[in-house]
Structure formats: structure tokens, C-alpha cells
Scaffold this active site. Structure first.
Site, PDB file in Angstrom:
ATOM      1  N   GLU A 165     -40.424 -37.065 -17.193  1.00 38.14           N
ATOM      2  CA  GLU A 165     -40.167 -36.512 -15.870  1.00 38.14           C
ATOM      3  C   GLU A 165     -39.012 -35.641 -16.082  1.00 38.14           C
ATOM      4  OE1 GLU A 165     -39.106 -37.627 -11.202  1.00 38.14           O
ATOM      5  OE2 GLU A 165     -38.353 -38.843 -12.841  1.00 38.14           O
ATOM      6  N   ASP A 171     -39.088 -41.796 -17.246  1.00 45.05           N
ATOM      7  CA  ASP A 171     -38.507 -41.276 -15.913  1.00 45.05           C
ATOM      8  C   ASP A 171     -37.042 -40.501 -16.313  1.00 45.05           C
ATOM      9  OD1 ASP A 171     -38.276 -42.107 -13.179  1.00 45.05           O
ATOM     10  OD2 ASP A 171     -36.576 -43.176 -13.762  1.00 45.05           O
ATOM     11  N   ASP A 216     -44.488 -46.838 -16.810  1.00 48.26           N
ATOM     12  CA  ASP A 216     -43.327 -46.137 -16.372  1.00 48.26           C
ATOM     13  C   ASP A 216     -42.119 -46.622 -17.341  1.00 48.26           C
ATOM     14  OD1 ASP A 216     -41.694 -44.151 -14.797  1.00 48.26           O
ATOM     15  OD2 ASP A 216     -43.095 -44.687 -13.436  1.00 48.26           O
ATOM     16  N   HIS A 260     -45.236 -40.256  -5.965  1.00 51.42           N
ATOM     17  CA  HIS A 260     -44.548 -41.176  -5.137  1.00 51.42           C
ATOM     18  C   HIS A 260     -43.220 -40.702  -4.869  1.00 51.42           C
ATOM     19  CE1 HIS A 260     -42.852 -41.482  -8.832  1.00 51.42           C
ATOM     20  NE2 HIS A 260     -41.727 -42.143  -8.522  1.00 51.42           N
ATOM     21  N   ASP A 261     -42.933 -39.619  -5.079  1.00 52.56           N
ATOM     22  CA  ASP A 261     -41.639 -38.951  -4.532  1.00 52.56           C
ATOM     23  C   ASP A 261     -41.721 -37.797  -3.858  1.00 52.56           C
ATOM     24  OD1 ASP A 261     -39.964 -40.600  -6.103  1.00 52.56           O
ATOM     25  OD2 ASP A 261     -40.101 -39.459  -8.032  1.00 52.56           O
TER      26      ASP A 261
HETATM   27  C1  GLC Z   1     -37.518 -40.596 -10.533  1.00 54.98           C
HETATM   28  C2  GLC Z   1     -38.561 -41.754 -10.052  1.00 54.98           C
HETATM   29  C3  GLC Z   1     -38.133 -42.053  -8.759  1.00 54.98           C
HETATM   30  C4  GLC Z   1     -36.653 -42.831  -9.095  1.00 54.98           C
HETATM   31  C5  GLC Z   1     -35.586 -41.768  -9.738  1.00 54.98           C
HETATM   32  C6  GLC Z   1     -34.770 -42.808 -10.249  1.00 54.98           C
HETATM   33  O1  GLC Z   1     -37.351 -39.251 -10.209  1.00 54.98           O
HETATM   34  O2  GLC Z   1     -39.589 -40.858  -9.776  1.00 54.98           O
HETATM   35  O3  GLC Z   1     -38.891 -42.536  -7.701  1.00 54.98           O
HETATM   36  O4  GLC Z   1     -36.122 -42.971  -7.641  1.00 54.98           O
HETATM   37  O5  GLC Z   1     -36.437 -41.479 -10.939  1.00 54.98           O
HETATM   38  O6  GLC Z   1     -35.149 -43.667 -11.066  1.00 54.98           O
END
Ligand code: GLC
Length: 550
Positions: free
Chosen positions: A249, A197, A96, A323-324
Site C-alpha cells: 500500500e 500496510d 495484512d 476499507h478506507d
Molecule cells: C492504511 C490502512 C488504514 C489504516 C492506516 C494506518 O492506510 O489501510 O486503514 O488506518 O494504514 O495503519
């Protein structure tokens, strides 16, 4: 081009996967210990959430040192051991990369705070507006305003996420160069996958202004310069290798941008995560609300992204969980009455689509939301901020708790349920986050529910490798308006794959078009009984069935 189209990626959340050091927190050696389990599933790549040095305010997404390993997760020896042993099982690592922001504990931010001008230009600092209001009226995605005071100066720094996650200034070429070094560092270690990310918010407008909507997304999301930055990132780092798989993402993106990010001709990324299909139970767009999911909307979004990416030559990451997100089976199915059917139907729906499937730890054994009763049982910062905000907005404690139970990110972060021993076999110490109560029934050694689901996943993974139509086929929908069934057809070199997925607990029927009925059909896989394709095809509760047509 299609080197990765037969792959399946598994996401392990290191904090919750397996603890071998008895501190209640999962670690790299725990992941290593479970490689045989992952190899048995048949996955190709393992995505690990951040394990770099971090104060853990946002569970590692607040990185304090990009090229380090936080001692809570292990040592360099542990990492080297993990990567080489994974490789011996034919599993590559995906790491990541959190390049939009650093922790405020990062050396760069600390130097900036101490007055170093060079590092002040690494972040986005602004003065108050003339009328004394914040530099812009933008909101933080974790609640509150997106600006906080920069030490005891008269400046403010931008943080689109938590106050301890300061946004980096990508307009500064030195920042970009530093970040490319980070990416190259990990590539040189033999990492073959990169998950970037929130990468589509790195390109903030040059002039920062108040947003009309008071939220601000359009001032920093999918701006044209993001594509330039990603092309540069590609060229300076992973583009130098042949075989790196990348996924971005993408927060609130569009199909049009999704195509740009992932069409190989543009030299950006291999694929993207988009999230619109996971907002179909947000009432008026508000996550912190309760609403039954809108099935037609869900289908339309999946359909739009499938069709759009085929047309534009882009590539989707296919996923229900991470995980979100709360657990998809708790959200879109009936885990009480139809645990196996729910999980296998959801899995089949995405595994047979065009794109790359991601499995989030525990979904392959049917793990569910934990349904905590107490606010103290939640650890996630976003959840606690949301609770405060809901209470300020006049929502009662009970209602706020009911909402959190459904929506908290901790729903998916609970420790992996390995067996029915204490702490589900995750750790012999008190876990950092409470284990879900159902671990005695849902665990990797359960031979009933969990085993049935896991076997099904194994078959889906194998089918993707064996059948080119799953990897490369086109996509078309059947009866988009059908109220309970999502049916689609893939096609490749004259063969078709028909996939029928029923999202509800009663029987329902779908009419199969003659054009398909006239082909020679064979039952490929389903979670009900094997049968023939017929004009009025009946599906039972949460049933899924796929046919190959020649
Ligand atoms: C992404 C991650 C999340 C995190 C956010 C800020 O959305 O998946 O878990 O809180 O970025 O880094």
C-alpha cells in the site's frame, strides 16, 4: 513471472463480514462459513484486514501482538480451520502486515515506556527543538501533530497516524529482524499473500527536520532507503518461496517509484496500490470537501499509471474500493437510477485493465454508502478527528456532516448485506457499525439488482482466466480527452481488446478509428445490448462494452 496475472483477489473486512459468535463483530468462523459464496464468485485469493490482538483504536491497524488472534475474531483453531477450508476451495489467504507502526499497547512500546533502552530504540523518539517546539513540524495523517509526549520523559515519539500507533524505527536492524520473524511466522502457517500496510513510509530521513510545507511527507515517503528495506524484506521472508503474492500500500507515491516497487527484476513486491485516482473529488487536494469528481483527471491518472507500468515493467493493483474509501458506485455513478449499470461499468473498467483486480466485500452486489444522519453512528477515528477539525475551522455542523456522509471510511465498513432479515443476516446481535438502510434491496439473495451485478462480476473473473490478452496485453488509450467515455485498447499476440466505458447518465458517442474497424470484431461483454462495432459508437447511461478484435 506471470503466475499471478490471471488471479482476482477479494478483500473481506473481518469486522463486518459475518458474525457467528453473536457479539456484533464479524469473525474468522463467519468468513469460513461464507467460503462457498466466495468460491462461487471464482476468486483466487482472500485478503483479510488485521485480526491480531489490538485495542481497535484504528480497527486493528493498531497491532498489539503480531502473532496472535484477537479473541473478538476467534481462536487459533478457527484460523487453522479457515485456512485449510479455504485451500480446499482453491482460495489462498492474503494477510495484512502492519509493519510501519505498532499499537502503543504493544509489549515493545510498553517496555520502552518502562525505561528499557533496547526497546526505546525500536521507536522514533526525539527531544523538543531548542525553541521548545516539537521535534519536527510534521502532521499526523489522521489530524493534529505527528509527535506526542513519551510517558513522563522529556522525549516525544513519532506517530504518522493515530497517537496510539507509534512508528517503528526501521533504521534499527533488530527491529527489521523482529518484523521479518513476524512475516515468516505467517508464511509458515500457509499464508500465500501479503498486503503491506503503508509500506512506503517506513524509511524516515536519518536526520529529522522541519518540513517546508509543514506537512512533512517528503521526509519519509518513497525515500531511497525504502527500496533497500523492501529488498531485504523480500530476501529474508517471502522471496524464499516461489508462489507468494505481495502488494504494497503506497501512500502518495509516483509512477517511477511504483515501477521500482513492482518490477520483478528488482525483487521488491508483486504489485502496488496507488491512490491518486481516488482523489479526483478532493477540492484543492483536501479530502474533507465536496466536489463532483473530475472525470478527465480520473482518466489521465488511470492512463498514466497503466502506461507507466507497462513501460517500466511494473504491475498495478486495480481497485475502486477498500476499507478506507467511500463506495465507488456512490461516488462515480448513479446508484439511484442506474445501480446495475454503474456497478458493472466501474467493474469492467478496471477488470479489463492490465494489473490485478481487487474486489472489496459488497461491491459485487452493489452495496452503497449508508448515508448516516448522525455523527454518533460513525465509529472511525479519522472521521471523528476530521469532524473536530472542521468545526474548529468554522465549518457548520450540517456542512461537516454532509462532507462526512460522502468521505468517511465507515462508508465501506458497514456490515455485509447477506439477506433481508434483521441486521442484513450479518449478525443476530446489534452490529458494531449500523447496517445500511437499503439492505432489503441490496443483498446477496436479491435476485434483481444485486444478482445482476454479481453475475457480471463472475463473468469478468472468468474472462480474466480464459483470455491471455486480459492477463498480459499491452495498454493504449483512445481519445484521452473524451468528456464522458474512457476507452482503451489492450493488445497481445496480434489480437486486440477494445473496452469502452461511459461514466455518465446521458447517451454519448465515440469515434472508433478505422484501424480497429478494419479488424474482425466480436462482442465480448457489456452491460447493454449485444451489438456490432461501428464508426460512431453510441453508449447509453453508464454503459460498458468490450470487443475482441482479430
Ligand atoms: C492504511 C490502512 C488504514 C489504516 C492506516 C494506518 O492506510 O489501510 O486503514 O488506518 O494504514 O495503519
Amino acid at each position: 513471472m506471470s503466475t499471478f496475472h490471471d488471479k482476482v483477489i477479494y478483500q473481506a473486512y473481518p469486522k463486518s463480514f459475518k458474525d457467528t459468535s453473536s457479539n456484533g463483530i464479524g469473525d474468522l468462523n463467519g468468513i469460513k462459513e461464507k467460503l462457498p459464496y466466495l468460491a462461487d464468485l471464482g476468486i483466487d485469493m482472500l485478503w483479510l484486514n488485521p485480526f491480531y490482538k489490538s485495542p481497535q483504536n484504528d480497527n486493528g491497524y493498531d497491532v498489539a501482538d503480531y502473532t496472535s488472534i484477537d479473541p473478538i475474531f476467534g481462536t487459533w483453531d478457527d484460523f487453522d480451520g479457515l485456512i485449510s477450508e479455504a485451500n480446499s476451495y482453491g482460495i489462498d489467504l492474503m494477510l495484512d502486515m502492519v509493519l510501519n507502526h505498532t499499537s502503543t499497547e504493544h509489549e515493545w512500546f510498553q517496555k520502552a515506556l518502562a525505561g528499557d533502552k533496547k526497546y526505546q530504540d525500536y521507536y522514533i523518539l526525539r527531544e523538543l527543538q531548542e525553541d521548545g517546539s516539537l521535534p519536527t513540524n510534521w502532521e499526523s495523517k489522521f489530524g493534529g501533530k505527528a509527535w506526542s509526549k513519551f510517558g513522563d520523559t522529556d522525549k516525544y515519539y513519532l506517530h504518522l497516524y493515530d497517537v496510539t500507533q507509534a512508528d517503528l524505527n526501521w533504521r534499527n536492524p533488530e527491529v527489521r529482524e523482529e518484523l521479518y520473524k513476524v512475516v515468516n511466522f505467517w508464511l509458515e502457517k500457509g499464508v500465500k499473500g501479503l498486503r503491506f500496510d503503508v509500506i512506503n513510509v517506513i524509511g524516515k530521513d536519518e536526520i529529522l527536520e522541519d518540513a517546508e510545507d509543514g506537512v512533512g511527507k517528503s521526509h519519509y515517503t518513497d525515500t531511497p532507503i525504502v527500496h533497500d528495506y523492501i529488498q531485504e524484506l523480500n530476501k529474508e521472508t517471502f522471496g524464499r518461496y516461489e508462489d507468494i503474492v505481495t502488494v504494497g500500500e503506497m501512500s502518495s507515491t509516483t509512477v517511477e517509484n511504483g515501477v521500482k516497487y513492482s518490477n520483478p527484476e528488482r525483487n521488491e513486491l508483486s504489485m502496488i496500490f496507488s491512490f491518486h485516482h481516488l482523489k479526483v473529488d478532493y477540492k484543492d487536494g483536501e479530502k474533507w470537501s465536496i466536489m463532483p469528481f473530475d472525470f478527465i483527471e480520473l482518466k489521465k491518472i488511470l492512463h498514466e499509471w497503466q502506461e507507466g507500468m507497462v513501460e517500466g515493467g511494473g504491475w498495478n493493483a486495480l481497485f475502486w474500493n477498500n476499507h478506507d474509501q467511500p463506495r465507488a458506485n456512490s461516488r462515480f455513478g448513479d446508484v439511484e437510477n442506474y445501480p446495475v449499470e454503474t456497478s458493472t461499468m466501474l467493474a469492467q473498467t478496471i477488470h479489463l485493465l492490465r494489473g490485478t483486480p481487487y474486489i472489496y466485500q459488497g461491491e459485487e452486489i452493489g452495496m452503497t454508502n449508508p448515508n448516516y444522519e448522525d455523527l454518533d453512528e460513525y465509529v472511525d477515528i479519522e472521521t471523528h478527528n476530521a469532524y473536530k477539525k472542521m468545526r474548529e475551522d468554522g465549518i457548520s455542523h450540517d456542512e461537516a456532516m454532509a462532507i462526512i456522509k460522502e468521505k468517511s471510511r465507515d462508508n465501506s465498513r458497514t456490515p455485509m448485506q447477506w439477506d433481508d432479515s434483521k441486521n442484513a443476516g450479518f449478525s443476530d446481535a446489534e452490529p458494531w457499525l449500523k447496517v445500511a438502510d437499503n439492505y432489503k434491496n441490496i443483498n446477496t439473495e436479491n435476485t434483481d439488482v444485486s444478482q445482476a451485478i454479481r453475475d457480471y462480476y463472475k463473468t469478468l473473473i472468468r474472462l480474466r482466466k480464459d483470455i491471455p490478452i486480459i492477463q498480459e496485453g499491452s495498454y493504449d488509450v483512445l481519445e484521452l480527452e473524451h468528456p464522458s467515455i474512457f476507452a482503451y485498447v489492450r493488445e497481445y499476440e496480434g489480437e486486440k481488446l477494445l473496452v469502452l466505458n461511459h461514466f455518465y447518465g446521458e447517451d454519448d458517442t465515440i469515434t472508433i478509428p478505422d484501424e480497429l474497424l478494419n479488424m474482425d470484431a466480436s462482442y465480448l461483454i457489456g452491460n447493454g445490448s449485444e451489438r456490432k462495432l461501428e464508426k460512431e459508437f453510441k453508449l447509453g447511461p453508464y454503459e460498458t462494452a468490450a470487443f475482441l478484435l482479430k
